[in-house]
Design an enzyme around this catalytic site. Structure first.
Site, mmCIF file in Angstrom:
data_model
loop_
_atom_site.group_PDB
_atom_site.id
_atom_site.type_symbol
_atom_site.label_atom_id
_atom_site.label_comp_id
_atom_site.label_asym_id
_atom_site.label_seq_id
_atom_site.Cartn_x
_atom_site.Cartn_y
_atom_site.Cartn_z
ATOM 1 C CB SER A 45 -0.898 0.019 1.234
ATOM 2 O OG SER A 45 -0.139 0.333 2.399
ATOM 3 C CG ASP A 46 1.201 5.893 -1.282
ATOM 4 O OD1 ASP A 46 2.126 6.086 -0.458
ATOM 5 O OD2 ASP A 46 1.023 6.633 -2.265
ATOM 6 C CD1 TRP A 47 4.701 5.455 4.913
ATOM 7 C CD2 TRP A 47 4.471 4.235 3.061
ATOM 8 N NE1 TRP A 47 5.779 4.609 4.830
ATOM 9 C CE2 TRP A 47 5.671 3.845 3.705
ATOM 10 C CE3 TRP A 47 4.124 3.584 1.880
ATOM 11 C CZ2 TRP A 47 6.511 2.848 3.214
ATOM 12 C CZ3 TRP A 47 4.959 2.582 1.378
ATOM 13 C CH2 TRP A 47 6.129 2.231 2.048
ATOM 14 N N GLY A 48 -0.746 5.116 4.442
ATOM 15 C CA GLY A 48 -2.033 5.653 4.864
ATOM 16 C C GLY A 48 -3.147 5.388 3.869
#
Length: 810
Positions: A356-359
């Site tokens: 995932s991307d962060w957040g």
């Protein structure tokens, strides 16, 4: 408890999430395929044990498939369907394994070795170890983290995932590295890295070999600093020239972005670090990026952004894919079953893992929808891939087969790229990498205008006025997670700020090395004076008493923020207009992360697009202006006349509070950039592929052939007095008299004066096809195709008509 055949299951099971049987059957097929790879390996020492364990596991998974599927309420029909699937899988596996055992033993390939190691290692892991690999934290003091609890081998950077020492599984130490290894906010004291030019500058070189060298340089620096994962490889197409993150990306075209992005990944992984490609997919704007829902026809998506990713994955074989923040057709990118499972893993056969991307994670169900690893976990509301996902494993709504698959993919990439048991990294050659950064900057600068051959500057020029903010300090860079810190440091850091989480990252950084000083060194005979470009009157006064006036204009772009329009900020348009009115020999140098409007274009003699030129940018700009280097960049993105020419005149929801939900119809579909202008009959300010030189080139003997695809040949000659580079571009213009412009092939040529070279260009048939969503195939329609060799998307040199057969392919 017993249950008669045909009876309904107890109502208590109704709360269990039913997974599509095809999805879990695919997981079983993947498990069987890995087993086959292992059994086909001559080095497998425990064939019988692994076979038994795997078939026992498959049987257990089949039981869970049946119980969780929508067929559970129809046991007789469900049992027959599951039995048919399993029997087919087992018969297929048995026959393939038998064939593999009959073949002569061969040297085990790296691919097979990676599959085997991942299978064996995953089988030895405990569940605690499995779960430790599928989530990790941002290794910065951000959010609810306690650095005192971190392992000793953590490096302050983007991310960290714990290793498993007893099994030889290394920790994953991740760094942002779109344009070089980053050091966020300078947290690692005294640690710098080569800062390469913007992604658009890299794209403007049209040179896959050069970008592969960039990837290898960035990878080698990351490895020497202790990292083994690069969070780079921005492949998103530049659909909107106001997108604040376009400077990280390569181009508006799927072929150029795919080839260049794949080459960069290949170079990075050759250095012994895992590289990502990102942000999968349609991360076209920063405005409300967490709630932006891109609505697009699946076929158009396949022919544009997804094709760029597909080509990059085929060419580069990245160890990981990073999904984006946005939604696609109503589903979060990191929880998009169609994109992650159906397209990426099943249809494309991708073996690596999706992070995932962060957040970007909203729940544990993202694991079932194709996400393999939750990154930067403290930026999400929960560590979804720990306790919540364990609970789903316990209640049977998350299969053990899928957990093993997630872990296997991570392990497999570790081994395939070579970070397992890795030797000590060689030292960094900063001088060589600085030279490479300079080469990219020089090859990526695009000469947009040169009336009266005002450039290159004559050696006899006596006086030069250098005008523009911070031209005496350094060169501008883009902001956000890709922000570099070069060995020379930041010449200036100016906090900009802004709303939301990314406001703290929004700091104007100017790389040390001033254009003013570089020009003074390049023109020692000239008197060079400087004005900061604050007031038009002062700029005009200085310009009036000089032979040449050079105006440096800047537009800062940053992750997390779009621009509302294409204008230059501040009073820069007025500065240029006043300078040009005072001096007819005015030259404009653009340091921007996007195209800009040019109301003053007809009033100036020359324009250079320098993008964000990286740590060696000042000397590169001076080399182009003075003629030490012949400009050879070509635009990787169209420059519109105004926002009136764009698919969306205004950015939907721009100016609304952060995280305002917005659905955006991507009406351009596959017609991104130059394709849009061609389809709508619009003429941009400067077209994709455009760029001038200080020499001249001619094209001759163009020929194209049809059949199953297109092949072409053309002869190119340097007819001028200087060595230079040219980029012949092959385009599709029409199919059966219907507009269908697409870049089909290109090649960058370096030619000496008088040199002639004949090149052959082959075409990926997908560029000639439409994607049939219902059949999941590419289809080339029969008929006449109008093929052109061109200098740019609008500057056609010669046209050939070819006939193509109708055919379909995957």
């Amino acid at each position: 408890m017993t249950m008669k055949l045909g009876a309904r299951r107890p109502a208590a099971s109704a709360g269990i999430r039913r997974e599509p049987i095809a999805a879990v059957a695919t997981a079983l097929a993947n498990r069987l395929r890995r087993l086959i790879d292992v059994m086909a390996s001559p080095r497998q020492f425990s064939y019988a044990v692994l076979t038994s364990l795997s078939y026992i596991q498959i049987s257990a998974d089949v039981k869970r498939v049946f119980e969780r599927s929508s067929l559970a309420n129809r046991p007789r029909r469900g049992f027959m369907r599951v039995r048919q699937i399993v029997v087919a899988l087992l018969l297929c596996g048995t026959s393939i394994v038998a064939g593999a055992r009959e073949r002569p033993a061969a040297i085990e390939t790296a691919e097979v070795a990676a599959d085997r190691w991942a299978t064996e290692t995953e089988a030895r892991m405990t569940d605690d170890e499995r779960f430790s690999l599928i989530h990790g934290f941002m290794a910065l003091p951000v959010g609810s983290v306690d650095p005192s609890t971190w392992p000793k081998d953590v490096i302050l950077a983007a991310g960290y995932i714990r290793g498993i020492p007893r099994l030889g599984v290394p920790a994953l130490r991740e760094t942002d590295a779109s344009l070089g290894v980053t050091n966020p906010f300078g947290v690692r004291k005294g640690d710098s890295a080569t800062a390469f030019p913007a992604g658009l500058a890299i794209g403007a070189t049209f040179d896959p070999g050069l970008v592969q060298a960039v990837g290898q340089a960035v990878g080698s620096e990351a490895r020497a600093k202790g990292f083994n994962v690069l969070l780079g490889g921005g492949i998103n197409l530049a659909r909107d020239p106001r997108n604040g993150r376009n400077f990280e990306y390569i181009s508006e075209d799927p072929l150029l972005s795919g080839l260049m992005g794949g080459a960069e990944v290949r170079g990075a992984q050759a250095a012994g670090v895992i590289s990502t490609v990102k942000h999968f997919s349609l991360n076209s704007n920063e405005t409300n990026r967490h709630t932006w829902n891109a609505v697009i026809d699946d076929g158009a998506h396949r022919e544009s952004d997804l094709l760029a990713f597909q080509i990059a994955i085929e060419r580069g074989k990245p160890g990981a894919i990073m999904c984006g923040y946005n939604l696609i057709n109503g589903e979060k990118a990191c929880g998009n079953d169609h994109l992650l499972n159906a397209v990426l893993k099943n249809q494309w056969g991708y073996k690596g893992w999706v992070m995932s991307d962060w957040g970007a994670v909203s729940g544990p169900d993202f694991a079932m929808k194709g996400l393999d690893q939750q990154s930067g976990e403290q930026l999400d509301k929960q560590v979804w891939f720990e306790a919540p996902l364990r609970a789903k494993l316990a209640d049977g709504s998350f299969s053990r087969a899928r957990l093993s698959d997630m872990v296997w993919r991570i392990l497999r990439s570790m081994k395939a790229v070579g970070i397992v048991g890795q030797a000590k990294a060689p030292p960094i050659d900063f001088a060589a990498h600085a030279a490479l950064a300079g080469e990219v900057a020089r090859k990526g600068i695009v000469l947009l205008k040169n009336d009266g051959d005002v450039l290159p500057l004559a050696s006899t020029v006596r006086s030069v006025a250098v005008i523009g903010r911070n031209a005496h300090v350094g060169v501008l860079s883009g902001g956000g997670s890709s922000q570099g810190l070069p060995p020379g440091g930041w010449g200036a850091s100016i906090p900009v700020g802004g709303p939301g989480q990314m406001g703290m990252w929004r700091i104007e950084r100017w790389f040390a090395g001033a254009p003013l000083a570089a020009l003074q060194a390049a023109l020692p005979q000239a008197s060079i004076e400087f004005d900061p470009g604050v007031y038009p009157q002062d700029a005009a006064a200085l310009a009036k008493r000089a032979d040449i006036a050079i105006v440096f204009v800047n537009k800062y772009e940053s992750e997390g923020f779009d621009s509302p329009d294409l204008s230059l900020p501040g009073n820069q348009d007025a500065i240029i207009a006043a300078t040009a009115a005072a001096n007819p020999n005015t030259i404009v140098v653009l340091q921007t992360g996007n195209p800009v409007a040019m109301p003053w274009r007809d009033k100036v003699k020359a324009i250079l697009a320098a993008w964000y030129p990286g740590q060696q940018g000042a000397s590169a700009i001076a080399d182009i202006l003075t003629g030490k280097v012949n400009p050879s960049g070509r635009l990787p993105i169209s420059f519109p006349v105004s926002t009136d020419q764009l698919p969306r005149r205004e950015i939907p929801s721009y100016g609304s509070p952060p995280n305002t939900p917005v659905s955006v119809e991507m009406t351009e579909g596959a017609n991104v950039g130059y394709r849009w202008y061609a389809a709508k009959g619009l003429k941009p300010l400067y077209s994709f592929g455009y760029g001038l030189s200080y020499t001249t080139f001619s094209y001759s003997d163009f020929a194209a052939r049809g059949g199953k695809t297109v092949s072409a040949r053309v002869t190119v000659s340097n007819t001028g007095r200087r060595a230079g580079a040219v980029v012949p571009q092959l385009y599709l213009l029409e199919h059966n008299k219907n507009s269908m412009q697409r870049l089909l092939a290109f090649e960058r040529l370096e030619l000496a004066p008088g040199e002639t070279r004949t090149i052959n260009l082959s075409v990926d048939p997908r560029l000639l096809a439409h994607y049939d969503v219902k059949a999941n195939v590419w289809r080339i329609g029969k008929g006449d195709y109008r093929i052109a060799i061109a200098r740019s998307a609008v500057a056609v040199e010669s046209i050939e008509n070819v006939y193509l057969d109708e055919r379909s392919f995957r």
